[in-house]
Design an enzyme around this catalytic site. Structure first.
Site, PDB file in Angstrom:
ATOM      1  N   GLY A  50      48.410  11.445 179.969  1.00 13.36           N
ATOM      2  CA  GLY A  50      48.826  11.461 178.571  1.00 13.36           C
ATOM      3  C   GLY A  50      48.052  12.496 177.764  1.00 13.36           C
ATOM      4  O   GLY A  50      48.613  13.206 176.925  1.00 13.36           O
ATOM      5  N   TYR A 204      52.059  -4.658 189.074  1.00 18.26           N
ATOM      6  CA  TYR A 204      52.235  -3.236 188.750  1.00 18.26           C
ATOM      7  C   TYR A 204      53.588  -2.736 189.249  1.00 18.26           C
ATOM      8  O   TYR A 204      54.368  -2.155 188.498  1.00 18.26           O
ATOM      9  CB  TYR A 204      51.100  -2.420 189.377  1.00 18.26           C
ATOM     10  CG  TYR A 204      51.180  -0.938 189.041  1.00 18.26           C
ATOM     11  CD1 TYR A 204      50.743  -0.463 187.812  1.00 18.26           C
ATOM     12  CD2 TYR A 204      51.695  -0.012 189.957  1.00 18.26           C
ATOM     13  CE1 TYR A 204      50.816   0.893 187.495  1.00 18.26           C
ATOM     14  CE2 TYR A 204      51.785   1.334 189.647  1.00 18.26           C
ATOM     15  CZ  TYR A 204      51.330   1.786 188.417  1.00 18.26           C
ATOM     16  OH  TYR A 204      51.420   3.122 188.116  1.00 18.26           O
TER      17      TYR A 204
HETATM   18  N1  LIG Z   1      47.622   8.121 188.209  1.00 17.44           N
HETATM   19  C1  LIG Z   1      48.606   7.986 189.061  1.00 17.44           C
HETATM   20  O1  LIG Z   1      48.454   8.260 190.239  1.00 17.44           O
HETATM   21  C2  LIG Z   1      49.944   7.486 188.598  1.00 17.44           C
HETATM   22  C3  LIG Z   1      50.994   7.398 189.528  1.00 17.44           C
HETATM   23  C4  LIG Z   1      52.234   6.944 189.109  1.00 17.44           C
HETATM   24  C5  LIG Z   1      52.419   6.592 187.788  1.00 17.44           C
HETATM   25  N2  LIG Z   1      51.393   6.653 186.899  1.00 17.44           N
HETATM   26  C6  LIG Z   1      51.635   6.243 185.512  1.00 17.44           C
HETATM   27  O2  LIG Z   1      51.170   7.234 184.628  1.00 17.44           O
HETATM   28  C7  LIG Z   1      50.890   6.648 183.349  1.00 17.44           C
HETATM   29  C8  LIG Z   1      49.579   7.195 182.811  1.00 17.44           C
HETATM   30  O3  LIG Z   1      48.533   6.744 183.616  1.00 17.44           O
HETATM   31  P1  LIG Z   1      47.235   7.586 183.989  1.00 17.44           P
HETATM   32  O4  LIG Z   1      47.278   7.784 185.438  1.00 17.44           O
HETATM   33  O5  LIG Z   1      47.093   8.748 183.093  1.00 17.44           O
HETATM   34  O6  LIG Z   1      46.109   6.484 183.737  1.00 17.44           O
HETATM   35  P2  LIG Z   1      44.938   6.343 182.651  1.00 17.44           P
HETATM   36  O7  LIG Z   1      44.081   7.543 182.657  1.00 17.44           O
HETATM   37  O8  LIG Z   1      44.347   5.019 182.923  1.00 17.44           O
HETATM   38  O9  LIG Z   1      45.750   6.312 181.277  1.00 17.44           O
HETATM   39  C9  LIG Z   1      46.421   5.164 180.874  1.00 17.44           C
HETATM   40  C10 LIG Z   1      46.494   5.149 179.368  1.00 17.44           C
HETATM   41  O10 LIG Z   1      47.151   3.941 178.934  1.00 17.44           O
HETATM   42  C11 LIG Z   1      46.392   3.399 177.890  1.00 17.44           C
HETATM   43  N3  LIG Z   1      46.567   1.954 177.716  1.00 17.44           N
HETATM   44  C12 LIG Z   1      46.258   0.965 178.583  1.00 17.44           C
HETATM   45  N4  LIG Z   1      46.496  -0.235 178.028  1.00 17.44           N
HETATM   46  C13 LIG Z   1      46.974   0.002 176.774  1.00 17.44           C
HETATM   47  C14 LIG Z   1      47.377  -0.815 175.710  1.00 17.44           C
HETATM   48  N5  LIG Z   1      47.325  -2.154 175.783  1.00 17.44           N
HETATM   49  N6  LIG Z   1      47.800  -0.230 174.565  1.00 17.44           N
HETATM   50  C15 LIG Z   1      47.836   1.112 174.458  1.00 17.44           C
HETATM   51  N7  LIG Z   1      47.451   1.934 175.429  1.00 17.44           N
HETATM   52  C16 LIG Z   1      47.017   1.387 176.577  1.00 17.44           C
HETATM   53  C17 LIG Z   1      44.965   3.707 178.259  1.00 17.44           C
HETATM   54  O11 LIG Z   1      44.115   3.526 177.131  1.00 17.44           O
HETATM   55  P3  LIG Z   1      42.529   3.208 177.327  1.00 17.44           P
HETATM   56  O12 LIG Z   1      41.899   4.506 177.689  1.00 17.44           O
HETATM   57  O13 LIG Z   1      42.130   2.691 175.996  1.00 17.44           O
HETATM   58  O14 LIG Z   1      42.437   2.182 178.424  1.00 17.44           O
HETATM   59  C18 LIG Z   1      45.113   5.145 178.708  1.00 17.44           C
HETATM   60  O15 LIG Z   1      45.153   6.007 177.598  1.00 17.44           O
HETATM   61  C19 LIG Z   1      50.919   5.139 183.587  1.00 17.44           C
HETATM   62  O16 LIG Z   1      52.122   4.620 183.077  1.00 17.44           O
HETATM   63  C20 LIG Z   1      50.885   4.988 185.091  1.00 17.44           C
HETATM   64  O17 LIG Z   1      51.531   3.821 185.521  1.00 17.44           O
HETATM   65  C21 LIG Z   1      50.160   7.091 187.279  1.00 17.44           C
END
Ligand SMILES: NC(=O)c1ccc[n+]([C@@H]2O[C@H](COP(=O)([O-])OP(=O)(O)OC[C@H]3O[C@@H](n4cnc5c(N)ncnc54)[C@H](OP(=O)(O)O)[C@@H]3O)[C@@H](O)[C@H]2O)c1
Ligand SMILES: *[C@@H]1O[C@H](CO)[C@@H](O)[C@H](O)[C@H]1NC(C)=O
Ligand SMILES: *[C@@H]1O[C@H](CO)[C@@H](O)[C@H](O)[C@H]1NC(C)=O
Ligand SMILES: *[C@@H]1O[C@H](CO)[C@@H](O)[C@H](O)[C@H]1NC(C)=O
Length: 323
Positions: A50, A204
């Site tokens: 993000g 998940y």
């Molecule tokens: N990383 C991968 O390999 C992967 C693979 C497939 C899909 N995805 C998807 O990609 C998306 C982004 O994930 P990412 O990998 O960038 O992980 P990340 O670094 O953990 O980012 C997740 C974001 O979601 C926020 N968040 C969590 N709970 C929340 C809530 N209750 N209200 C508002 N915001 C909230 C977190 O905020 P905080 O920092 O405050 O916790 C963080 O900004 C997710 O939807 C994930 O399922 C990721």
């Protein structure tokens, strides 16, 4: 010296080539047009994919509303982005997707303060070991509540604004793990899962399937409105997503080869989001899934009635419909 020359160097060269080849296959967003005057909302923009998405949109002069649960963390992300990108506008706003009250409050601020919203990016997500039995403020299973229901309510509250801003887009970040998910209507609270220590996370997977079905159903409902909907898998990306998962030292060793060949940097991971959010190529498409900046055909097939039922159940649970 000869050993290094004849064995180690070719191995390093081969690995570098394979990694480089994979990076090319992951694709990148080719759209480079100016986004000046276009307004984006990104949930979870303070971290991971993000944050990079916010940075790249600002680079193209967009106005980006960073919807984050921790406003201090959002400000820190902005400070970091501002060290490399000075264009565009970055606006931090508080949104906690684990609270329906917070979602409603956020939406009312947007509706009041922003005349136009052109792209909503539902990116935030959690991955929490299910043995922790976590629930949202409103008592929903944490993955279903944050990843699906919070975004479901947010999107519905902003639909009118998005229609008024057409041509506009909704981008839903899912995962290929949705293919392992199921919508268990008799177990949306996850009470029937065995909660022992396990790396399996049905919560998940199921929530990511809910994301995909939401995309399908929403696209159907938005036909002819000028609002297009896309869902995507960013690939396996090195982010904070697994911060709640206990990881032991030997996991790192076992996982290293996988990481080398399959794990992307957040900048590579953001490309398919940017593609769906900005590519002119997609202007006539809606309701489909993307990966590596191209169309992805999901291996999961679900009866259309399931998407419809999920929509209705979600409406009831978030209080959009009360009969
Ligand atoms: N990383 C991968 O390999 C992967 C693979 C497939 C899909 N995805 C998807 O990609 C998306 C982004 O994930 P990412 O990998 O960038 O992980 P990340 O670094 O953990 O980012 C997740 C974001 O979601 C926020 N968040 C969590 N709970 C929340 C809530 N209750 N209200 C508002 N915001 C909230 C977190 O905020 P905080 O920092 O405050 O916790 C963080 O900004 C997710 O939807 C994930 O399922 C990721
Ligand atoms: C979660 O619930 C299970 C029973 O369903 C229980 O055995 C376990 O101790 C709980 N875990 C936590 C962290 O509360
Ligand atoms: C969910 O995905 C994980 C990968 O994180 C997989 O190992 C597991 O089998 C899936 N869980 C279920 C219940 O299908
Ligand atoms: C989208 O449809 C319009 C009208 O049919 C057409 O003019 C335009 O070229 C199409 N765009 C793309 C990228 O296919």
């Amino acid at each position: 010296m000869p050993v290094a020359l004849y064995v180690i160097l070719p191995v390093i060269l081969a690995l570098t080539l394979i990694r480089g080849y994979r990076e090319i296959k992951w694709g990148r967003c080719k759209s480079k047009s100016s986004l000046h005057g276009r307004v984006f909302i990104i949930t979870g923009a303070n971290s991971g994919i993000g944050k990079v998405t916010a940075r790249e949109l600002a680079r193209r002069k967009a106005t980006v509303i960073m919807a984050c649960r921790n406003i201090k963390s959002a400000r820190e992300a902005i400070e970091e982005i501002r060290q490399s990108v000075t264009t565009g506008q970055l606006i931090p706003l508080q949104l906690d997707l684990s609270s329906l009250a917070s979602v409603r409050n956020f939406a009312s601020v947007i509706i009041k303060d922003f005349p136009k919203i052109h792209v909503l990016i539902n990116n935030a997500g959690v991955f929490i070991p299910i043995e922790e039995n976590r629930t949202t403020e409103d008592g929903f299973e944490i993955h279903f509540g944050v990843n699906h229901l919070g975004h479901f309510l947010l999107t519905n509250l902003l639909l009118k604004k998005l229609m008024e801003s057409a041509p506009s887009r909704i981008v839903i970040v899912s995962s290929t793990l949705h293919e392992k998910g199921n919508i268990e209507f008799d177990n949306l609270d996850g009470k029937k899962w065995s909660r022992g220590k396990s790396r399996m996370n049905p919560g998940y997977n199921n929530s990511k399937l809910a994301n995909v079905l939401f995309c399908t159903e929403l696209a159907e409902k938005l036909k002819g409105t000028g609002v297009n909907v896309y869902t995507l898998c960013p690939g396996l990306v090195y982010t904070g997503l697994f911060r709640s998962t206990p990881i032991k030292w030997f996991h790192y060793i076992l996982f290293a080869p996988v990481a080398f060949f399959f794990m992307r940097t957040p900048t590579k991971g953001a490309q398919t989001i940017l593609h769906c959010a900005t590519s002119e190529e997609l202007e006539n498409e809606s309701g489909l899934m993307y990966r590596d900046c191209k169309l992805y055909r999901s291996k999961k097939s679900v009866e259309p009635s399931v998407s419809k039922q999920l929509w209705e159940v979600s409406e009831q649970l978030v209080g959009l419909k009360t009969d």
